[in-house]
Design a protein around this motif. Structure first.
Motif, PDB file in Angstrom:
ATOM      1  N   VAL A  67      24.675  15.330  -4.721  1.00 51.79           N
ATOM      2  CA  VAL A  67      25.254  14.248  -5.533  1.00 51.79           C
ATOM      3  C   VAL A  67      25.885  13.197  -4.623  1.00 51.79           C
ATOM      4  CG1 VAL A  67      27.062  13.693  -7.220  1.00 51.79           C
ATOM      5  CG2 VAL A  67      25.586  15.685  -7.568  1.00 51.79           C
ATOM      6  N   GLY A  68      26.617  13.638  -3.609  1.00 52.74           N
ATOM      7  CA  GLY A  68      27.244  12.693  -2.685  1.00 52.74           C
ATOM      8  C   GLY A  68      26.231  11.824  -1.969  1.00 52.74           C
ATOM      9  N   ASP A  69      25.126  12.420  -1.545  1.00 54.59           N
ATOM     10  CA  ASP A  69      24.086  11.655  -0.852  1.00 54.59           C
ATOM     11  C   ASP A  69      23.460  10.621  -1.784  1.00 54.59           C
ATOM     12  OD1 ASP A  69      22.292  10.771   1.089  1.00 54.59           O
ATOM     13  OD2 ASP A  69      20.877  12.400   0.708  1.00 54.59           O
ATOM     14  N   ILE A  70      23.149  11.027  -2.997  1.00 53.68           N
ATOM     15  CA  ILE A  70      22.537  10.084  -3.946  1.00 53.68           C
ATOM     16  C   ILE A  70      23.499   8.943  -4.254  1.00 53.68           C
ATOM     17  CG2 ILE A  70      21.745   9.828  -6.332  1.00 53.68           C
ATOM     18  CD1 ILE A  70      20.509  12.638  -6.074  1.00 53.68           C
ATOM     19  N   VAL A  71      24.745   9.277  -4.545  1.00 45.21           N
ATOM     20  CA  VAL A  71      25.728   8.234  -4.899  1.00 45.21           C
ATOM     21  C   VAL A  71      25.954   7.286  -3.730  1.00 45.21           C
ATOM     22  CG1 VAL A  71      28.166   7.829  -5.468  1.00 45.21           C
ATOM     23  CG2 VAL A  71      26.862   9.575  -6.696  1.00 45.21           C
ATOM     24  N   THR A  72      26.222   7.829  -2.546  1.00 41.21           N
ATOM     25  CA  THR A  72      26.501   6.939  -1.406  1.00 41.21           C
ATOM     26  C   THR A  72      25.270   6.142  -0.986  1.00 41.21           C
ATOM     27  OG1 THR A  72      26.148   8.756   0.174  1.00 41.21           O
ATOM     28  CG2 THR A  72      28.422   8.319  -0.529  1.00 41.21           C
ATOM     29  N   THR A  73      24.088   6.707  -1.151  1.00 42.82           N
ATOM     30  CA  THR A  73      22.866   5.955  -0.835  1.00 42.82           C
ATOM     31  C   THR A  73      22.738   4.746  -1.742  1.00 42.82           C
ATOM     32  OG1 THR A  73      21.686   7.879   0.022  1.00 42.82           O
ATOM     33  CG2 THR A  73      20.342   6.046  -0.777  1.00 42.82           C
ATOM     34  N   PHE A  74      22.909   4.950  -3.038  1.00 45.20           N
ATOM     35  CA  PHE A  74      22.737   3.832  -3.961  1.00 45.20           C
ATOM     36  C   PHE A  74      23.873   2.819  -3.870  1.00 45.20           C
ATOM     37  CE2 PHE A  74      19.401   6.478  -5.571  1.00 45.20           C
ATOM     38  CZ  PHE A  74      18.427   5.536  -5.889  1.00 45.20           C
ATOM     39  N   VAL A  75      25.079   3.271  -3.552  1.00 43.14           N
ATOM     40  CA  VAL A  75      26.171   2.317  -3.311  1.00 43.14           C
ATOM     41  C   VAL A  75      25.824   1.460  -2.096  1.00 43.14           C
ATOM     42  CG1 VAL A  75      28.577   2.088  -2.554  1.00 43.14           C
ATOM     43  CG2 VAL A  75      27.997   3.654  -4.415  1.00 43.14           C
ATOM     44  N   GLY A  76      25.364   2.097  -1.029  1.00 45.11           N
ATOM     45  CA  GLY A  76      24.975   1.358   0.171  1.00 45.11           C
ATOM     46  C   GLY A  76      23.836   0.383  -0.091  1.00 45.11           C
TER      47      GLY A  76
END
Length: 116
Positions: free
Chosen positions: A34-43
């Motif tokens: 979840v952290g990877d998906i969220v931070t990827t899309f925020v970036g």
């Protein structure tokens, strides 16, 4: 550390069973996924680019569904391979998934901090 036949054993400061270790690592897999998906899309929304060419193609072609499909494929491969390992070593599967995704979360957070 002790030597038991052909295997060296390291003693942890706390006694933890292989089942409890694997359970904790699967929880880490979920959190890091979840952290990877969220931070990827925020970036991506801040103008950063995905550096993994496979993930980049999946995201640019299919968006969030593409990213989730890649993650599901990785977990699926891990779940298929898991029964092939001796019970004591099955925790390597969630560890192998959680480690790169956790590192990706920290890299993503660092990259986001450079543009905010």
């Amino acid at each position: 550390m002790s030597f038991d036949g052909a295997y060296a054993r390291r003693w942890l400061p706390v006694e933890i069973s292989p089942v409890a270790l694997e359970r904790a690592l699967w929880i880490l897999v979920g959190v890091s996924l979840v952290g990877d998906i969220v931070t990827t899309f925020v970036g991506l929304h801040l103008g950063l680019a995905e550096s993994n060419p496979v993930a980049r193609n999946a995201i640019y072609s299919y968006g969030l569904a593409g990213m989730i499909a890649l993650k599901a494929l990785a977990i699926g491969v891990g779940l298929v391979c898991r029964p092939m390992l001796p019970r004591a070593y099955r925790a390597i599967v969630p560890a192998g998934l959680a480690l790169p995704w956790t590192i990706a979360v920290f890299v993503n957070i660092y990259m986001i901090s450079t543009v905010v």
